[in-house]
Motif scaffolding. Structure first.
Motif, PDB file in Angstrom:
ATOM      1  N   GLU A  84      23.839 -82.687  56.074  1.00  0.00           N
ATOM      2  CA  GLU A  84      23.609 -83.959  55.368  1.00  0.00           C
ATOM      3  C   GLU A  84      24.748 -84.974  55.481  1.00  0.00           C
ATOM      4  O   GLU A  84      24.515 -86.168  55.442  1.00  0.00           O
ATOM      5  N   LEU A  85      25.981 -84.486  55.566  1.00  0.00           N
ATOM      6  CA  LEU A  85      27.118 -85.404  55.437  1.00  0.00           C
ATOM      7  C   LEU A  85      27.489 -86.078  56.751  1.00  0.00           C
ATOM      8  O   LEU A  85      27.420 -85.465  57.812  1.00  0.00           O
ATOM      9  N   PHE A 117      34.253 -82.673  56.079  1.00  0.00           N
ATOM     10  CA  PHE A 117      34.469 -81.878  54.871  1.00  0.00           C
ATOM     11  C   PHE A 117      35.255 -80.618  55.200  1.00  0.00           C
ATOM     12  O   PHE A 117      35.251 -80.150  56.345  1.00  0.00           O
ATOM     13  N   VAL A 157      25.497 -80.267  47.466  1.00  0.00           N
ATOM     14  CA  VAL A 157      25.232 -81.265  48.514  1.00  0.00           C
ATOM     15  C   VAL A 157      24.992 -82.626  47.872  1.00  0.00           C
ATOM     16  O   VAL A 157      25.483 -83.649  48.360  1.00  0.00           O
ATOM     17  N   VAL A 174      34.114 -79.023  49.953  1.00  0.00           N
ATOM     18  CA  VAL A 174      32.865 -78.406  49.491  1.00  0.00           C
ATOM     19  C   VAL A 174      33.188 -77.032  48.920  1.00  0.00           C
ATOM     20  O   VAL A 174      33.627 -76.135  49.629  1.00  0.00           O
ATOM     21  N   ARG A 231      24.534 -76.500  54.722  1.00  0.00           N
ATOM     22  CA  ARG A 231      23.723 -77.576  54.127  1.00  0.00           C
ATOM     23  C   ARG A 231      24.534 -78.883  54.088  1.00  0.00           C
ATOM     24  O   ARG A 231      24.009 -79.955  54.386  1.00  0.00           O
ATOM     25  N   ALA A 232      25.804 -78.779  53.746  1.00  0.00           N
ATOM     26  CA  ALA A 232      26.660 -79.975  53.740  1.00  0.00           C
ATOM     27  C   ALA A 232      26.741 -80.547  55.149  1.00  0.00           C
ATOM     28  O   ALA A 232      26.669 -81.770  55.348  1.00  0.00           O
ATOM     29  N   CYS A 279      33.466 -81.072  45.587  1.00  0.00           N
ATOM     30  CA  CYS A 279      32.077 -81.047  45.105  1.00  0.00           C
ATOM     31  C   CYS A 279      31.502 -79.653  45.245  1.00  0.00           C
ATOM     32  O   CYS A 279      31.775 -78.968  46.226  1.00  0.00           O
ATOM     33  N   SER A 312      28.161 -84.224  47.001  1.00  0.00           N
ATOM     34  CA  SER A 312      28.882 -84.582  48.235  1.00  0.00           C
ATOM     35  C   SER A 312      28.333 -85.885  48.803  1.00  0.00           C
ATOM     36  O   SER A 312      29.089 -86.753  49.253  1.00  0.00           O
TER      37      SER A 312
END
Ligand code: FMN
Length: 337
Positions: A167-168, A172, A125, A141, A163-164, A122, A128
């Motif tokens: 949020e995730l 990743f 975000v 990512v 940022r990933a 991805c 993802s």
């Protein structure tokens, strides 16, 4: 080194070789897996599901370690028979699939029924999070630096990875611009559980591509990639060459009227010409900015061993050295390539 990714995929090192059209054959995938990473065969380079089944069998002959298959859902001139490709993957005993391009949502039940772990690539975000929501096990990512399709958000990994991480919930790996131990340690620092490399793996002894391609990567600097097909919202980062310059000229001339047919000759059928015949001016082939960090053509094992040894040195000496005040040499990280 143990991370959520090494544990999920049953591999020794948190390093994945991303699917690459006309590069991700059994030879490279097996070499990466034998060296402790996760090698990936590029599904659609095999023109039929039957040929993919043969390629998977060939790879099983070359390694006992886990390896995966990439399935790319991008706009193509004719849509491939995805359910049949998935059947070949399942029957081939593959337990990891790297998906990319459009959302793999409609194929998730078939993949999951085969006990397959899905890592979706991805470039944002929001994509993802969607991958997490539809049941993907992990995300790759892929920042704006990447070779191939960076999406349309132009978000570099320095922002995208943290940022990933914010949020995730699923693990990743960092993809795009990854070349060496510095990339791996930085990716881990930003919350990734490993890294995915494309371009760097092309410049290895085992990559089954023409020597001209490897030499071009060693010669290229970080300034030598171009973005093509922006106007079609199918942006691709490629290595500049005469074919690409011609393509960009057509794009400039056509402007908003550009259609995929206008650049057919510069984007279709280019990969075999470049990767097999070594025709370096043939047209658009994916390449990352990371070309600027590639200076040699080691074996895959030499590359991966070097990355892991250097990563340990960076973490144990350079980084902990900062904490106890012993490490002040700004050049220390520069020596690692
Ligand atoms: C020559 C080449 C071909 C690629 N082909 C594919 C592909 O068919 N499917 C895909 O999902 N990604 C493809 N990629 C993207 C890689 O899997 C990976 O995400 C990308 O190379 C990461 O960026 P990096 O080149 O900076 O390491 C390709 C990349 C390269 C360099």
């Amino acid at each position: 080194m143990k991370t959520a990714i090494t544990e999920m995929f049953g591999i020794e090192h948190p390093i994945i070789q991303g699917g690459m059209h006309y590069v991700g054959f059994a030879e490279l995938a097996a070499a990466v897996s034998n060296a402790g990473g996760l090698g990936i065969i590029t599904g659609l380079t095999q023109r039929t599901p039957e040929l993919l089944a043969k390629e998977i069998a060939r790879c099983h002959d070359m390694t006992d370690k886990p390896f995966g298959v990439n399935l790319t859902f991008l706009p193509t001139f004719s849509a491939p028979p995805y359910p049949e490709y998935i059947a070949a993957i399942r029957e081939g005993g593959i337990k990891v699939v790297e998906t990319a391009g459009r959302s793999p949502e409609q194929y998730m039940p078939a993949l999951k029924a085969g006990g397959i772990k899905v890592i979706h690539k991805c470039t944002s975000v929001r994509h993802s999070l969607k991958a997490e929501q539809i049941g993907c096990d992990a995300v790759s990512v892929d920042g704006f630096e990447c070779g191939g399709h960076p999406g349309e958000d132009d978000m570099p990994n320095m922002i995208l990875l943290p940022r990933a991480a914010e949020e995730l919930k699923i693990p990743f790996v960092a993809s795009g611009g990854m070349a060496d131990a510095r990339s791996l340690v930085a990716a881990l620092a930003m919350g990734a559980a490993g890294m995915n490399m494309g371009t760097r793996f092309i410049a290895t002894k085992e990559a089954p591509v023409h020597q001209n391609v490897k030499d071009a990567l060693v010669k290229a600097s970080e300034l030598d990639t171009r973005l093509v097909m922006r106007g079609l919202r199918n942006t691709e980062r490629v290595l500049n060459n005469k074919g690409v310059e011609h393509l960009l000229e057509i794009e400039r001339e056509k402007g908003r009227q550009l259609k995929i047919e206008d650049i057919h000759d510069q984007v279709a059928g280019v990969y075999p010409k470049v990767m097999i015949d070594g025709e370096m001016d043939a047209g658009a082939w994916s390449c990352g900015m990371v070309a600027g960090l590639i200076r040699d053509i080691p074996t895959v094992k030499e590359l991966i061993d070097r990355i892991m040894a250097d990563a340990e040195r960076i973490i144990r000496q350079r980084l902990t050295g900062f904490l106890d005040g012993a490490e002040q040499r700004p050049a220390a990280a520069r020596a690692i390539a």
